[in-house]
Design an enzyme around this catalytic site. Sequence first.
Site, PDB file in Angstrom:
ATOM      1  CB  CYS A   3      -4.958  -1.545  -5.977  1.00  0.00           C
ATOM      2  SG  CYS A   3      -4.246  -1.655  -4.329  1.00  0.00           S
ATOM      3  CG  ASN A  86      -5.008   3.571  10.184  1.00  0.00           C
ATOM      4  OD1 ASN A  86      -5.119   3.573  11.413  1.00  0.00           O
ATOM      5  ND2 ASN A  86      -4.036   4.212   9.573  1.00  0.00           N
ATOM      6  N   GLY A  92      -9.774   5.477   9.291  1.00  0.00           N
ATOM      7  CA  GLY A  92      -8.910   6.382   8.532  1.00  0.00           C
ATOM      8  C   GLY A  92      -8.074   5.690   7.470  1.00  0.00           C
ATOM      9  CG  HIS A  97      -3.125  -3.755  -1.155  1.00  0.00           C
ATOM     10  ND1 HIS A  97      -2.834  -4.248  -2.424  1.00  0.00           N
ATOM     11  CD2 HIS A  97      -2.415  -4.531  -0.296  1.00  0.00           C
ATOM     12  CE1 HIS A  97      -1.992  -5.269  -2.324  1.00  0.00           C
ATOM     13  NE2 HIS A  97      -1.721  -5.453  -1.039  1.00  0.00           N
ATOM     14  CG  HIS A  99      -1.716  -0.326   4.563  1.00  0.00           C
ATOM     15  ND1 HIS A  99      -2.888  -0.223   3.839  1.00  0.00           N
ATOM     16  CD2 HIS A  99      -1.651   0.800   5.311  1.00  0.00           C
ATOM     17  CE1 HIS A  99      -3.478   0.913   4.130  1.00  0.00           C
ATOM     18  NE2 HIS A  99      -2.755   1.550   5.039  1.00  0.00           N
ATOM     19  CG  HIS A 101       0.774   2.370   9.133  1.00  0.00           C
ATOM     20  ND1 HIS A 101       1.077   3.486   8.383  1.00  0.00           N
ATOM     21  CD2 HIS A 101      -0.512   2.062   8.823  1.00  0.00           C
ATOM     22  CE1 HIS A 101       0.022   3.844   7.660  1.00  0.00           C
ATOM     23  NE2 HIS A 101      -0.961   2.991   7.916  1.00  0.00           N
TER      24      HIS A 101
HETATM   25  P1  5GP Z   1      -3.534   4.496   5.616  1.00  0.00           P
HETATM   26  O1  5GP Z   1      -3.835   5.955   5.814  1.00  0.00           O
HETATM   27  O2  5GP Z   1      -4.419   3.873   4.546  1.00  0.00           O
HETATM   28  O3  5GP Z   1      -3.545   3.690   6.882  1.00  0.00           O
HETATM   29  O4  5GP Z   1      -2.038   4.420   5.132  1.00  0.00           O
HETATM   30  C1  5GP Z   1      -1.650   4.661   3.821  1.00  0.00           C
HETATM   31  C2  5GP Z   1      -0.209   5.094   3.873  1.00  0.00           C
HETATM   32  O5  5GP Z   1       0.316   4.999   2.580  1.00  0.00           O
HETATM   33  C3  5GP Z   1      -0.003   6.529   4.344  1.00  0.00           C
HETATM   34  O6  5GP Z   1       0.799   6.541   5.533  1.00  0.00           O
HETATM   35  C4  5GP Z   1       0.699   7.205   3.168  1.00  0.00           C
HETATM   36  O7  5GP Z   1       1.710   8.102   3.556  1.00  0.00           O
HETATM   37  C5  5GP Z   1       1.256   6.021   2.400  1.00  0.00           C
HETATM   38  N1  5GP Z   1       1.377   6.238   0.976  1.00  0.00           N
HETATM   39  C6  5GP Z   1       0.443   6.780   0.151  1.00  0.00           C
HETATM   40  N2  5GP Z   1       0.884   6.792  -1.118  1.00  0.00           N
HETATM   41  C7  5GP Z   1       2.134   6.266  -1.093  1.00  0.00           C
HETATM   42  C8  5GP Z   1       3.108   6.011  -2.121  1.00  0.00           C
HETATM   43  O8  5GP Z   1       2.910   6.277  -3.305  1.00  0.00           O
HETATM   44  N3  5GP Z   1       4.277   5.455  -1.726  1.00  0.00           N
HETATM   45  C9  5GP Z   1       4.537   5.147  -0.417  1.00  0.00           C
HETATM   46  N4  5GP Z   1       5.730   4.607  -0.133  1.00  0.00           N
HETATM   47  N5  5GP Z   1       3.633   5.355   0.561  1.00  0.00           N
HETATM   48  C10 5GP Z   1       2.446   5.911   0.230  1.00  0.00           C
HETATM   49 ZN    ZN Z   2      -4.003  -3.901  -4.144  1.00  0.00          ZN
END
Ligand code: 5GP
Ligand code: ZN
Length: 113
Positions: A3, A86, A92, A97, A99, A101
């Site tokens: 992960c 999300n 999306g 894991h 999170h 934003h």
């Molecule tokens: P999701 O699209 O799942 O809601 O958000 C995942 C977020 O993780 C995205 O905004 C993406 O830019 C961020 N992200 C993906 N890989 C990395 C990484 O290696 N480091 C950091 N700091 N953010 C990441």
């Molecule tokens: Zn995890």
Amino acid sequence: MDCLFCKIVNGDIPSAKVYEDEYVYAFKDINPNAPVHVLVIPKKHVADSIDCANCENAEVLTKVLLAIPKVAALCNLTNGYRVITNVGEDGGQTVKHIHFHILGGEKLPVKLA
Ligand code: 5GP
Ligand code: ZN
């Protein structure tokens, strides 16, 4: 477990830390969508809000939610901010894991809800 965010919590992948406590880790999004874009996650692996349905994970989720205003204050988001999570395919979610934003630092566009 393979992960990405667990690897960030463990320090196996570098990140720009904004906040950390016993349960929570917050770091700058690598691809920011606003002047301030921080991700707030539980240190414990929880996939999504469905995975939070059991009591143990609900407690973890509470810790994350309580940390969000602290992170916002550390980022000087005195004029407001938006919190987004999300979930799953339609939501999306790209990293499985959970999170949150935190977005801010400007008047945010496109209000979906
Ligand atoms: P999701 O699209 O799942 O809601 O958000 C995942 C977020 O993780 C995205 O905004 C993406 O830019 C961020 N992200 C993906 N890989 C990395 C990484 O290696 N480091 C950091 N700091 N953010 C990441
Ligand atoms: Zn995890």
